[in-house]
Design an enzyme around this catalytic site. Structure first.
Site, PDB file in Angstrom:
ATOM      1  N   HIS A 361       0.853  -1.191   0.000  1.00  0.00           N
ATOM      2  CA  HIS A 361       0.000   0.000   0.000  1.00  0.00           C
ATOM      3  C   HIS A 361       0.884   1.234   0.000  1.00  0.00           C
ATOM      4  O   HIS A 361       1.933   1.234   0.636  1.00  0.00           O
ATOM      5  CB  HIS A 361      -0.916   0.023   1.243  1.00  0.00           C
ATOM      6  N   ASP A 419      -7.903  -5.458   0.457  1.00  0.00           N
ATOM      7  CA  ASP A 419      -8.479  -6.333  -0.559  1.00  0.00           C
ATOM      8  C   ASP A 419      -7.935  -7.751  -0.558  1.00  0.00           C
ATOM      9  O   ASP A 419      -8.357  -8.571  -1.360  1.00  0.00           O
ATOM     10  CB  ASP A 419      -8.317  -5.693  -1.943  1.00  0.00           C
TER      11      ASP A 419
HETATM   12  N1  ACO Z   1       3.957  -7.674  -4.903  1.00  0.00           N
HETATM   13  C1  ACO Z   1       5.283  -7.671  -5.146  1.00  0.00           C
HETATM   14  N2  ACO Z   1       6.073  -6.597  -5.056  1.00  0.00           N
HETATM   15  C2  ACO Z   1       5.468  -5.440  -4.696  1.00  0.00           C
HETATM   16  C3  ACO Z   1       4.100  -5.351  -4.429  1.00  0.00           C
HETATM   17  C4  ACO Z   1       3.333  -6.529  -4.531  1.00  0.00           C
HETATM   18  N3  ACO Z   1       2.011  -6.517  -4.284  1.00  0.00           N
HETATM   19  N4  ACO Z   1       3.779  -4.088  -4.117  1.00  0.00           N
HETATM   20  C5  ACO Z   1       4.921  -3.383  -4.175  1.00  0.00           C
HETATM   21  N5  ACO Z   1       5.946  -4.216  -4.531  1.00  0.00           N
HETATM   22  C6  ACO Z   1       7.371  -3.859  -4.639  1.00  0.00           C
HETATM   23  C7  ACO Z   1       7.659  -3.105  -5.917  1.00  0.00           C
HETATM   24  O1  ACO Z   1       8.021  -3.968  -6.961  1.00  0.00           O
HETATM   25  C8  ACO Z   1       8.798  -2.202  -5.471  1.00  0.00           C
HETATM   26  O2  ACO Z   1       9.963  -3.004  -5.432  1.00  0.00           O
HETATM   27  P1  ACO Z   1      11.413  -2.345  -5.754  1.00  0.00           P
HETATM   28  O3  ACO Z   1      11.687  -1.400  -4.624  1.00  0.00           O
HETATM   29  O4  ACO Z   1      12.325  -3.507  -5.807  1.00  0.00           O
HETATM   30  O5  ACO Z   1      11.270  -1.659  -7.067  1.00  0.00           O
HETATM   31  C9  ACO Z   1       8.446  -1.860  -4.037  1.00  0.00           C
HETATM   32  O6  ACO Z   1       7.651  -2.959  -3.563  1.00  0.00           O
HETATM   33  C10 ACO Z   1       7.652  -0.574  -3.892  1.00  0.00           C
HETATM   34  O7  ACO Z   1       6.483  -0.687  -4.704  1.00  0.00           O
HETATM   35  P2  ACO Z   1       5.790   0.507  -5.465  1.00  0.00           P
HETATM   36  O8  ACO Z   1       5.043  -0.052  -6.612  1.00  0.00           O
HETATM   37  O9  ACO Z   1       6.806   1.573  -5.731  1.00  0.00           O
HETATM   38  O10 ACO Z   1       4.826   1.028  -4.335  1.00  0.00           O
HETATM   39  P3  ACO Z   1       3.587   1.964  -4.540  1.00  0.00           P
HETATM   40  O11 ACO Z   1       3.350   2.657  -3.268  1.00  0.00           O
HETATM   41  O12 ACO Z   1       3.788   2.812  -5.764  1.00  0.00           O
HETATM   42  O13 ACO Z   1       2.386   0.947  -4.887  1.00  0.00           O
HETATM   43  C11 ACO Z   1       0.552  -0.510  -4.676  1.00  0.00           C
HETATM   44  C12 ACO Z   1       1.392   0.586  -3.999  1.00  0.00           C
HETATM   45  C13 ACO Z   1       0.090  -0.042  -6.048  1.00  0.00           C
HETATM   46  C14 ACO Z   1      -0.688  -0.778  -3.823  1.00  0.00           C
HETATM   47  C15 ACO Z   1       1.407  -1.788  -4.819  1.00  0.00           C
HETATM   48  O14 ACO Z   1       1.826  -2.236  -3.554  1.00  0.00           O
HETATM   49  C16 ACO Z   1       0.680  -2.904  -5.558  1.00  0.00           C
HETATM   50  O15 ACO Z   1       0.689  -2.947  -6.781  1.00  0.00           O
HETATM   51  N6  ACO Z   1       0.010  -3.830  -4.805  1.00  0.00           N
HETATM   52  C17 ACO Z   1      -0.747  -4.882  -5.438  1.00  0.00           C
HETATM   53  C18 ACO Z   1      -2.109  -4.367  -5.899  1.00  0.00           C
HETATM   54  C19 ACO Z   1      -3.048  -4.106  -4.748  1.00  0.00           C
HETATM   55  O16 ACO Z   1      -3.225  -4.943  -3.864  1.00  0.00           O
HETATM   56  N7  ACO Z   1      -3.702  -2.951  -4.775  1.00  0.00           N
HETATM   57  C20 ACO Z   1      -4.709  -2.573  -3.788  1.00  0.00           C
HETATM   58  C21 ACO Z   1      -4.204  -1.452  -2.934  1.00  0.00           C
HETATM   59  S1  ACO Z   1      -5.413  -1.073  -1.694  1.00  0.00           S
HETATM   60  C22 ACO Z   1      -6.587  -0.212  -2.545  1.00  0.00           C
HETATM   61  O17 ACO Z   1      -6.323   0.552  -3.438  1.00  0.00           O
HETATM   62  C23 ACO Z   1      -7.962  -0.445  -2.193  1.00  0.00           C
END
Ligand code: ACO
Length: 479
Positions: A361, A419
């Protein structure tokens, strides 16, 4: 940029803060030295009053090439980090700030919802989500989000009455569904039908009229269940079911989804309660992507149904509200606990962009309090439904356990979000995957409307128009 421990800039102080504690909320725990009062009015006749607090900290930006400096004032909210006002940067230095994805940018001031991502705190108008989940219900929470205070009994009755009396759909609107193919995704239908509401209620879309805004707010919250259920029925090829005004909000939702004209249907109170709890947890989440979309679209002065439709579309993305559908698809693809390590290896390799859906998140870096409540609720609901050994829930629990011990997820502070478990409950209630995000949209409508109302009433509202760092070709001739 460095902090200066200057005294706060002197601004006019007007009014007794305690008299305005209802605006600020009970979460105020910090000393409140200096307040500025800005009064103003937009075209509508409401007088908006805004309270801002100057922080003791000031920052200074220095151009190391020219030596030119600018003092940047800092504003404090009631709780949470201060913000640096960078509004003068362009004027003083001719530069913009660069913050793709708004990692460190507050796009607005708001009094609705507060999140402390490190502490796992979520407050609606100052009230902890855990207390609301335990003691409140979705319509009361909607009132709280919209109005800023919990209703008394008469106010709640009147609000419920208004919502209940706006649940029906215009028959012409209902005919629009017949233009969609039977396998159209319900989110596509819901976004289109919500946008179409402006064509039916054009006479009450004057955003500068308080009463019009109120009618719009009630219509959206009231009609979304009807619109959503019709999308589901259209996919099934079943007749639309009219709302029943004798039922509470969530019982009526289940009635419209699952009843058919040829036999009686009794709503299971346990199902309605579970749905109501999910709706409370999803009702608002401050400046998330879909809410920011609603604000951005609404800042143009467009009709509010268009702004909500934009929010529905933004919510659909798998990085946001679409994650609940994606989690269930992911769990089904993994299929068995024995396949978890192999799946997580693919996630960690970042092969093919596979992510552990329902994890991570932007704001929560410790735990998502909503996920904690929903995990517990999963245990209770599944046990009561006789599905205590639900294989998908067992798989999700194991997946969470393994991921939380894995260095990849620990080092990136990735935890289950709201979620990760919500889809398991929706599925246990008989709601299909494609409807999960639609259910989320119904709940989030309360937050969208509250934020839209707050923005329109803000005398400082401006069209949201970000700047850019241009990296395309320089001027060239067409030959
Ligand atoms: N699985 C694997 N790796 C992940 C995940 C994940 N679910 N989420 C983040 N990461 C990793 C990224 O690859 C990144 O790695 P790096 O540092 O090696 O490049 C690091 O963690 C940071 O991730 P970002 O994408 O930069 O984080 P951001 O804050 O932009 O994204 C998000 C947040 C979009 C929620 C992300 O965690 C994600 O895609 N999660 C999966 C989708 C999800 O569950 N969304 C629902 C969110 S809650 C809602 O909106 C109701």
């Amino acid at each position: 940029v460095r902090a200066l421990a200057d005294a706060p800039r002197k601004v006019d102080v007007d009014g007794d803060r305690r008299a305005h504690s209802h605006i600020l909320g009970d979460a105020t725990q910090v000393s409140l030295p200096v307040w500025s009062r800005v009064t103003g009015s937009r075209n509508h006749d409401r007088q908006a009053i805004e309270w801002k607090r100057m922080s003791n900290d000031k920052y200074q930006l220095k151009n190391l090439t020219t030596g030119k400096t600018s003092d940047l004032e800092t504003l404090s909210g009631t709780v949470g980090p201060d913000v640096i006002n960078i509004g003068s940067l362009w004027r003083d230095h001719g530069v913009f700030t660069f913050d793709p994805g708004f990692l460190a940018t507050a796009s607005t001031e708001s009094r609705i919802t507060f999140i402390d991502g490190d502490a796992g705190t979520l407050l609606y108008r100052g009230y902890p989500i855990e207390q609301l989940a335990e003691q409140s219900n979705f319509l009361e929470v909607s009132y709280l989000l919209l109005k800023g205070e919990l209703p008394d009994a008469a106010e709640l009755d009147s609000f419920k009455h208004s919502i209940t009396r706006h649940t029906m759909m215009n028959q012409s609107l209902a005919r629009l569904y017949s233009g969609f193919h039977h396998n159209a995704h319900p989110m596509a239908m819901v976004a289109a039908i919500v946008a179409s509401l402006a064509a039916f209620y054009h006479d009450t879309t004057n955003i500068n009229d308080d009463r019009h805004r109120e009618i719009f707010s009630h219509r959206i919250i009231a009609k979304l269940p009807t619109i959503a259920a019709a999308a589901y029925k259209h996919a099934l090829g079943q007749p639309f079911v009219y709302p029943r005004n004798d039922l509470d909000y969530c019982s009526n939702m289940l009635h419209m989804l699952f009843s058919v004209p040829c036999e009686p249907y009794t709503v299971d109170p346990l199902h309605a309660k579970a749905l109501d709890l999910l709706f409370i947890l999803h009702a608002d989440h401050e400046q998330n992507a879909s809410t920011s979309t609603v604000r951005l679209a609404g800042s143009t002065g467009c009709n509010p149904y268009a702004a909500i439709s934009a929010g529905v579309s933004a919510l659909w993305g798998p990085a946001h509200g679409g994650a609940n559908e994606a989690v269930l698809d992911m769990l089904e693809k993994i299929g068995d606990v024995s396949k978890v390590p192999e799946f997580l290896t693919r996630v960690k390799d970042k092969a093919g962009g596979v992510r552990l859906m329902g994890f991570g998140h932007r704001v929560y870096k410790n735990f998502d309090p909503r996920a904690t409540i929903i995990r517990e609720m999963c245990h209770q609901v599944l046990a009561k439904l006789g599905q205590a050994n639900n294989p998908l829930f067992e798989l999700a629990l194991r997946l969470e356990e393994i991921a939380l011990k894995d260095e990849y997820f620990i080092s990136r502070k990735l935890y289950p979000n709201v979620d990760f478990y919500s889809g398991i409950i929706y599925r246990a209630l008989g709601i299909p995957h494609s409807m999960f995000t639609v259910m989320f949209a119904i709940a989030r409508s309360a937050g969208w409307v509250a934020h839209w109302q707050e923005m329109i009433a803000d005398p400082e509202m401006k069209i949201a128009r970000p700047r850019q760092l241009y990296t395309g070709p320089v001027k060239r001739d067409y030959v």
